[in-house]
Design an enzyme around this catalytic site. Structure first.
Site, mmCIF file in Angstrom:
data_model
loop_
_atom_site.group_PDB
_atom_site.id
_atom_site.type_symbol
_atom_site.label_atom_id
_atom_site.label_comp_id
_atom_site.label_asym_id
_atom_site.label_seq_id
_atom_site.Cartn_x
_atom_site.Cartn_y
_atom_site.Cartn_z
ATOM 1 C CG ASP A 37 -1.723 1.271 1.389
ATOM 2 O OD1 ASP A 37 -1.873 2.000 0.386
ATOM 3 O OD2 ASP A 37 -2.206 1.542 2.505
ATOM 4 C CE LYS A 100 -1.677 6.686 -3.848
ATOM 5 N NZ LYS A 100 -2.249 5.876 -2.756
ATOM 6 C CD GLU A 203 -5.239 3.749 -2.629
ATOM 7 O OE1 GLU A 203 -6.085 4.620 -2.330
ATOM 8 O OE2 GLU A 203 -4.039 4.002 -2.818
ATOM 9 C CG ASP A 225 -8.988 5.941 1.816
ATOM 10 O OD1 ASP A 225 -8.453 6.428 2.826
ATOM 11 O OD2 ASP A 225 -8.353 5.275 0.973
#
Length: 434
Positions: A37, A100, A203, A225
């Site tokens: 992850d 990211k 995800e 999330d």
């Protein structure tokens, strides 16, 4: 003919018996495929252990199950994770985080300039891509996928240290809204870390697997999330063992760091009110920031905390330390962040509208990301849906747990589980509220 069938049947029975006895009495093989992850603010690595059928999220040397997504460059070394984070205050221009957000993304020059303005390190434009400029004994550019590769290499070494075997294969998760280019650049980061990627998994799908939803009878799953810096809401439709992402929305500038900032601003003002001067030294502000983070975490478990921080305030006595003490209540924290908390429901309403689904038709609401531990946020979500969200999995580790399960499946681990298949939705677009 009957004799041949009897011999074949006996051989099959012997093989099954040997397999059973092996599973019972021989040590299970070491997992050879890891689940990764690569998060915006934190990263984790996990493995699925054959035989026992359990996921282990691998700890670092200090027993921590995740590492900060931070890479810092010095004159002689590249430091990833907590080592990089510890260098960030003294080496801000060469310490890269949030990579990211840039990986595989195509920018217009003005968009990149706007996006990079909030970072202390320099972000350069290179033919549509972002690069980070690092100045140590010389100045050079590094790509977002190189930054990702250093974090992935750190986690690979953590896994190899724990398992005692080389790790060359992985399954990796990406946000559901990553396009093909972003996914390929994430794979490139893993390749730079010496790993072959067997599968890329979204995800939200990984989180649904962590909650076991790929094996039970549910149709509509909503994944909230909320991490340190971003909010992503996804509506999944499960058809057999396959997941279709029906709608996505979010806010890429809303997360735990924003909640901390509100509390930090309040604390700085209280220092000024008590002592007549605000904290101005870098180390004082950093100590307050750390204390605020700890207070936020403690307030998820208890109604109030006492914040105590020694400060070097400019009060006229050179070299003296002032012990700042301030009670912080959960009620105060919720009041300071009330408008930010309410923003969480905006993308929830959007994905339901775009997915043409009433909130009563959602079978499961699952929570991902450490910020979903905040009691007020859980209460808001429960009130909106008229039922409690599923909190059976550690929200910090939900994605890596699901990725590790998929890694075990790809590695042929026993006992075999149902694999989550994702149906590509080429027309899907993410609505962003930032």
């Amino acid at each position: 003919m009957a004799g041949e069938m009897s011999i074949l049947g006996s051989a099959i029975l012997a093989l099954l018996l040997a397999g059973y006895l092996g599973q019972q009495y021989l040590p299970p093989p070491k997992p050879r495929v890891i689940g990764l992850d690569l998060g915006t603010t934190f990263c984790s690595v996990g493995v699925f252990h054959p035989g026992v059928g359990e996921v282990e999220v691998i700890e670092d040397e200090e027993g921590r199950k995740s590492i900060p997504s931070v890479v810092s460059f010095t004159h002689t070394e590249v430091h990833a994770g907590y080592e990089g984070q510890e260098l960030s205050d003294g080496n801000p221009h060469n310490t890269i985080y949030d990579a990211k957000r840039f990986i595989g993304k195509v920018f217009e020059p003005e968009d990149l300039e706007r996006e990079s303005a909030r970072y202390p390190f320099k972000v350069a434009y290179n033919n549509g891509s972002a690069e980070f400029m690092v100045s140590t004994n010389q100045t050079f550019a590094v790509s977002p996928e190189f930054i990702g590769s250093r974090l992935l290499l750190k986690m690979r070494r953590m896994a190899e240290s724990r398992l005692g075997v080389p790790v060359l294969k992985a399954v990796i998760s990406v946000p559901a809204d990553f396009d093909e280019r972003q996914r390929n650049y994430t794979i490139r980061a893993a390749n730079l870390a010496g790993m072959d990627v067997l599968r890329v998994i979204n995800e939200p799908t990984a989180a649904a697997m962590a909650y076991g939803l790929h094996k039970v009878d549910v149709s509509n799953v909503l994944v909230v999330d909320l991490g340190g810096g971003t909010l992503d809401v996804s509506l999944l439709n499960k058809q057999g063992g396959m997941f279709l992402t029906r709608a996505m929305a979010g806010n890429n500038k809303l997360g735990g760091q924003d909640f901390n900032q509100r509390l930090l601003q309040h604390v700085v003002e209280r220092v000024r009110q008590q002592y007549g001067v605000p904290p101005t030294r870098k180390e004082d502000v950093q100590l307050l920031r750390q204390a605020v983070e700890a207070a936020k975490l403690n307030l998820t478990l208890q109604p109030s905390v006492l914040l105590q921080v020694p400060l070097h305030l400019e009060t006229g006595v050179p070299g003296s330390l002032t012990l700042f003490r301030e009670p912080i209540t959960r009620e105060l924290f919720e009041e300071l962040n009330a408008d930010l908390f309410r923003k969480i429901l905006d993308p929830v309403r959007t994905v339901l509208a775009e997915g043409q689904l009433a909130k009563e038709e959602v079978d499961e609401v699952v929570l991902v990301g450490g910020s979903t531990r905040i009691p007020c946020i859980r209460r808001l979500i429960a009130q909106f849906f008229g039922k409690d969200p599923n909190t059976s999995v550690d929200p910090d580790l939900a994605v890596v747990t699901g990725v590790a399960i998929q890694a075990g499946i790809m590695g042929g681990s026993w006992p075999l589980q149902v694999s989550a298949l994702e149906i590509p939705n080429r027309h899907l677009r993410k609505t962003n509220f930032s």
